[in-house]
Design a protein around this motif. Structure first.
Motif, PDB file in Angstrom:
ATOM      1  N   ARG A  58       0.836  -1.199   0.000  1.00 23.46           N
ATOM      2  CA  ARG A  58       0.000   0.000   0.000  1.00 23.46           C
ATOM      3  C   ARG A  58       0.873   1.252   0.000  1.00 23.46           C
ATOM      4  O   ARG A  58       1.994   1.244   0.504  1.00 23.46           O
ATOM      5  CB  ARG A  58      -0.911   0.053   1.239  1.00 23.46           C
ATOM      6  N   SER A  59       0.324   2.306  -0.592  1.00 23.52           N
ATOM      7  CA  SER A  59       0.864   3.667  -0.498  1.00 23.52           C
ATOM      8  C   SER A  59       2.323   3.769  -0.924  1.00 23.52           C
ATOM      9  O   SER A  59       3.155   4.363  -0.233  1.00 23.52           O
ATOM     10  CB  SER A  59       0.697   4.187   0.934  1.00 23.52           C
ATOM     11  N   SER A 250     -13.326   6.935  -8.209  1.00 26.99           N
ATOM     12  CA  SER A 250     -12.633   7.385  -7.004  1.00 26.99           C
ATOM     13  C   SER A 250     -13.639   7.906  -5.981  1.00 26.99           C
ATOM     14  O   SER A 250     -14.789   8.241  -6.311  1.00 26.99           O
ATOM     15  CB  SER A 250     -11.640   8.491  -7.349  1.00 26.99           C
ATOM     16  N   TYR A 251     -13.193   7.992  -4.733  1.00 27.11           N
ATOM     17  CA  TYR A 251     -14.032   8.555  -3.681  1.00 27.11           C
ATOM     18  C   TYR A 251     -14.400  10.011  -3.974  1.00 27.11           C
ATOM     19  O   TYR A 251     -15.432  10.498  -3.509  1.00 27.11           O
ATOM     20  CB  TYR A 251     -13.301   8.467  -2.337  1.00 27.11           C
ATOM     21  N   GLY A 282      -8.814  -2.318  -0.047  1.00 32.50           N
ATOM     22  CA  GLY A 282      -8.279  -0.983   0.175  1.00 32.50           C
ATOM     23  C   GLY A 282      -9.326   0.061   0.482  1.00 32.50           C
ATOM     24  O   GLY A 282      -9.126   1.248   0.179  1.00 32.50           O
ATOM     25  N   LEU A 285      -8.360   3.471   2.034  1.00 36.18           N
ATOM     26  CA  LEU A 285      -7.436   4.369   1.351  1.00 36.18           C
ATOM     27  C   LEU A 285      -8.071   5.738   1.143  1.00 36.18           C
ATOM     28  O   LEU A 285      -9.285   5.860   0.986  1.00 36.18           O
ATOM     29  CB  LEU A 285      -7.040   3.791  -0.014  1.00 36.18           C
ATOM     30  N   THR A 286      -7.249   6.766   1.115  1.00 32.85           N
ATOM     31  CA  THR A 286      -7.726   8.087   0.713  1.00 32.85           C
ATOM     32  C   THR A 286      -7.808   8.131  -0.816  1.00 32.85           C
ATOM     33  O   THR A 286      -7.006   7.495  -1.503  1.00 32.85           O
ATOM     34  CB  THR A 286      -6.779   9.194   1.195  1.00 32.85           C
ATOM     35  N   TYR A 287      -8.791   8.822  -1.321  1.00 32.23           N
ATOM     36  CA  TYR A 287      -9.043   8.973  -2.762  1.00 32.23           C
ATOM     37  C   TYR A 287      -9.525   7.663  -3.377  1.00 32.23           C
ATOM     38  O   TYR A 287     -10.580   7.590  -3.975  1.00 32.23           O
ATOM     39  CB  TYR A 287      -7.800   9.503  -3.480  1.00 32.23           C
ATOM     40  N   ARG A 288      -8.782   6.614  -3.313  1.00 33.66           N
ATOM     41  CA  ARG A 288      -9.106   5.243  -3.747  1.00 33.66           C
ATOM     42  C   ARG A 288      -9.828   5.169  -5.090  1.00 33.66           C
ATOM     43  O   ARG A 288     -11.034   5.027  -5.169  1.00 33.66           O
ATOM     44  CB  ARG A 288      -9.952   4.523  -2.691  1.00 33.66           C
ATOM     45  N   SER A 311      -4.158   6.034  -4.660  1.00 27.11           N
ATOM     46  CA  SER A 311      -4.548   6.690  -3.413  1.00 27.11           C
ATOM     47  C   SER A 311      -3.746   7.977  -3.262  1.00 27.11           C
ATOM     48  O   SER A 311      -2.939   8.330  -4.123  1.00 27.11           O
ATOM     49  CB  SER A 311      -4.307   5.767  -2.212  1.00 27.11           C
ATOM     50  N   ARG A 317       0.126  11.157  -5.513  1.00 28.17           N
ATOM     51  CA  ARG A 317      -0.656   9.928  -5.646  1.00 28.17           C
ATOM     52  C   ARG A 317       0.232   8.708  -5.394  1.00 28.17           C
ATOM     53  O   ARG A 317       1.427   8.712  -5.731  1.00 28.17           O
ATOM     54  CB  ARG A 317      -1.276   9.836  -7.041  1.00 28.17           C
ATOM     55  N   ASN A 320      -1.211   1.083  -4.967  1.00 21.76           N
ATOM     56  CA  ASN A 320      -1.663   0.058  -4.022  1.00 21.76           C
ATOM     57  C   ASN A 320      -2.086  -1.169  -4.803  1.00 21.76           C
ATOM     58  O   ASN A 320      -2.889  -1.071  -5.743  1.00 21.76           O
ATOM     59  CB  ASN A 320      -2.859   0.563  -3.216  1.00 21.76           C
TER      60      ASN A 320
END
Length: 328
Positions: A58-59, A250-251, A282, A285-288, A311, A317, A320
């Protein structure tokens, strides 16, 4: 057709294939019905999309800072490559950055591609100790590649769409766009192409494709409707006769709701085999944003279906990767 057992498969099995052929001939000579003497072959395995996903990493940072678009494994040399649009280029320029990571997500190297495409999918083919990438090339006004290209990955270099280092292909002459992915277990090249009536999928033997022979596709069908929550196409990968497709947003677009889904398609029929199935891989996750799929086979023989997500924040960015490994 991508059949479970083919004549080529029998011959490729070496001594076992010859033994089976000789057994069939002997049984026929004795007047024995083969249908009653031999059990039908089991159906080819398919990933169960309802099973949970596992983290690879991740990340992780890439060479550039835009969202990842797709990724690919060189299953021969155990390498991982991630594609993203190049920093400073417009979204329709077709300029890509390919980052090589190790399997812990550590940075190894990069390559820039100018006037190639959007990066929805690409393939990595191991040839000896080298990796050859298969990508789209010659970006249209919308930023998607019109043809396919094959070239050696050389870290630190930049290739343009007119470089002599490229071998270009047009698998379907009337198609306006091409992208591709590699099934590294069965050595097939999967091509997604655009016609006036929508997107289509064709499958070719990888060795034939590398020689420019696209005359005998193993499968060729129109892509069915996908994504009951969102039709936004985010990647595809194939293992055997099944194609796997990732859709979603995305979120930032969903208001924090998960709408990413995975669907499997039987490429022998063009019909959906399972899904769409919601994936929460995931989910914290932010944004995802769902971005890319690929197949990898471990040294121990386990086949994995990988899902990618971008993310992080604008200007930072991250990559992941998650995988499913339960077959049915």
């Amino acid at each position: 057709m991508l059949c479970p057992i083919t004549r080529r498969g029998l011959f490729n099995a070496g001594g076992l294939g010859i033994f089976v052929l000789e057994l069939i001939i002997a049984l026929l000579g004795l007047g024995v019905s083969v249908q009653t003497a031999l059990s039908p072959p089991p159906p080819p395995p398919r990933f169960d999309l309802t099973e949970p996903s596992h983290d690879l990493f991740r990340s992780k940072s890439l060479h550039d800072v835009k969202v990842q678009q797709s990724f690919a494994f060189d299953n021969v040399n155990r390498r991982l490559f991630v594609a993203q649009r190049r920093d400073g280029s417009s979204d329709t320029a077709g300029d890509l950055c390919i980052t090589q990571l190790d399997f812990d997500g550590n940075y190894v190297g990069y390559m820039y591609l100018t006037d190639f495409g959007h990066g929805v999918a690409f393939g990595a083919q191991g040839v000896g100790s080298s990796t050859y990438l298969w990508t789209e090339v010659e970006a249209s006004s919308s930023g998607y590649g019109k043809k396919l290209a094959r070239f050696k990955f050389t870290s630190g270099s930049t290739l343009s769409s007119t470089s002599s280092a490229l071998t270009k292909f047009t698998p379907v002459s009337e198609a306006t766009e091409h992208t591709c992915s590699i099934d590294p277990v069965n050595n097939n090249l999967v091509v997604r192409y655009s016609l006036s009536d929508g997107k289509h999928i064709a499958v070719y033997g990888l060795a034939d494709a590398a020689n420019g022979d696209f005359s005998s596709p193993l499968a060729d069908f129109k892509q069915p409707s996908l994504g009951s929550l969102s039709p936004t196409f985010q990647g595809y990968a194939a293992y055997g006769q099944y194609l796997y497709v990732l859709t979603g947003n995305s979120y930032d677009l969903t208001g924090g709701e998960v709408n990413s889904q995975v669907t499997s398609i039987n490429m022998n029929t063009g019909a959906i085999a399972q899904g769409p199935v919601l994936t929460r891989a995931g989910s914290t996750l932010t944004y995802r944003e769902p971005e890319g799929m690929a197949i990898y086979q471990t040294g121990a023989g386990e086949v994995r279906l990988f899902l990618g997500f971008a993310s992080g924040e604008v200007g930072d960015r991250r990559s992941n990767l998650f995988y499913k490994n339960v077959l049915v």
